[in-house]
Design a protein around this motif. Sequence first.
Motif, mmCIF file in Angstrom:
data_model
loop_
_atom_site.group_PDB
_atom_site.id
_atom_site.type_symbol
_atom_site.label_atom_id
_atom_site.label_comp_id
_atom_site.label_asym_id
_atom_site.label_seq_id
_atom_site.Cartn_x
_atom_site.Cartn_y
_atom_site.Cartn_z
ATOM 1 N N ASP A 224 17.990 -1.108 20.450
ATOM 2 C CA ASP A 224 17.500 -2.383 19.398
ATOM 3 C C ASP A 224 17.040 -3.525 20.283
ATOM 4 O O ASP A 224 17.277 -3.734 21.482
ATOM 5 C CB ASP A 224 18.929 -2.814 18.737
ATOM 6 N N LEU B 225 15.169 -2.715 9.101
ATOM 7 C CA LEU B 225 15.106 -1.847 7.874
ATOM 8 C C LEU B 225 14.160 -0.617 7.902
ATOM 9 O O LEU B 225 14.568 0.265 7.033
ATOM 10 C CB LEU B 225 14.599 -2.904 6.820
ATOM 11 N N VAL B 226 13.625 -0.357 8.955
ATOM 12 C CA VAL B 226 12.644 0.599 9.338
ATOM 13 C C VAL B 226 13.500 1.807 9.565
ATOM 14 O O VAL B 226 14.442 1.646 10.461
ATOM 15 C CB VAL B 226 11.720 0.466 10.235
ATOM 16 N N ASP B 227 13.171 2.970 9.250
ATOM 17 C CA ASP B 227 14.046 4.247 9.568
ATOM 18 C C ASP B 227 13.609 4.883 10.827
ATOM 19 O O ASP B 227 12.342 5.263 10.918
ATOM 20 C CB ASP B 227 14.016 5.067 8.584
ATOM 21 N N PRO B 228 14.438 4.711 12.077
ATOM 22 C CA PRO B 228 13.952 5.108 13.374
ATOM 23 C C PRO B 228 13.375 6.539 13.341
ATOM 24 O O PRO B 228 12.413 7.200 13.911
ATOM 25 C CB PRO B 228 15.046 5.072 14.111
ATOM 26 N N ARG B 229 13.834 7.413 12.027
ATOM 27 C CA ARG B 229 13.549 8.778 11.975
ATOM 28 C C ARG B 229 12.191 9.031 11.772
ATOM 29 O O ARG B 229 11.179 9.732 12.049
ATOM 30 C CB ARG B 229 14.504 9.575 11.185
ATOM 31 N N GLU B 230 11.582 7.977 10.845
ATOM 32 C CA GLU B 230 10.231 8.104 10.407
ATOM 33 C C GLU B 230 9.450 7.602 11.674
ATOM 34 O O GLU B 230 8.189 8.154 11.484
ATOM 35 C CB GLU B 230 10.046 6.952 9.253
ATOM 36 N N LYS C 44 8.706 10.295 13.771
ATOM 37 C CA LYS C 44 7.536 11.311 13.500
ATOM 38 C C LYS C 44 6.288 11.225 14.063
ATOM 39 O O LYS C 44 5.434 11.909 13.982
ATOM 40 C CB LYS C 44 7.398 11.238 11.854
#
Length: 245
Positions: free
Chosen positions: A55, A72-77, A80
């Motif tokens: 973080d 709010l961003v998804d780290p998994r996205e 990719k």
Amino acid sequence: MSALLEVRGLRKAYGDRLVLDSVDLDVHAHDVVCLIGSSGSGKSTLLRCLDLLEDVDDGTITLGGVEISDPLVDPREVRKRVGMVFQAYNLFPHLSVLDNCTLAPRRVHGDSKAAAEERALGLLDQFGLAEHARKHPDRLSGGQQQRVALVRALCTGPDLLLLDEITAALDPELVGEVLTIVRDLAAAGTTMVLATHEMAFARDVATKVCFLHQGRILEQGPPDQLFTDPREDRTRQFLARVLPA
């Protein structure tokens, strides 16, 4: 042309210890950016922040126009689009080389087993590893394991590749085979940010070199300028210590 990756005012601390201090960095498509500096200067932490493994305390990281440092961003996205290769390989020991390389494309990207294996086998063949596809990592040399880690990162087709001291754990005779692969990736236009102690490699391959000192990018520029005519005294002192006489 706008940068693929933009870092502005990035700060990261562990307790009272400030590790990254107001870092600004632009990376354009097809750039090869080498991070150099003493151990503890913040190179690895910067890469881990770019991959959202850490973080950030302040500042922004923007990838392709999207602020990925937003909580709010998804780290998994994000992952990719970003591939990372670690110093210690981080291959799954219970999986074969092929399964290591196809896990993310199948689980994260939703690729079919056939499509994932076709791409992985093609890359393994390209990097001289096809005969090892069904082996487990402990059957391979350190150099081969690191090449597998590179293939695994490439199997998702990332926009950005992050490399964290990927030769540091290798015997000296194995360093060259891994750096040759990275040279080939650079020649093919792969966008990379890498922390390295290999000064000759940085000088030959980088489009930009950033010297980190005490968590700040103290100086950055083309390798010809930074290695031959550095502006900062601290950069000159570092290079005098690590470059051959």
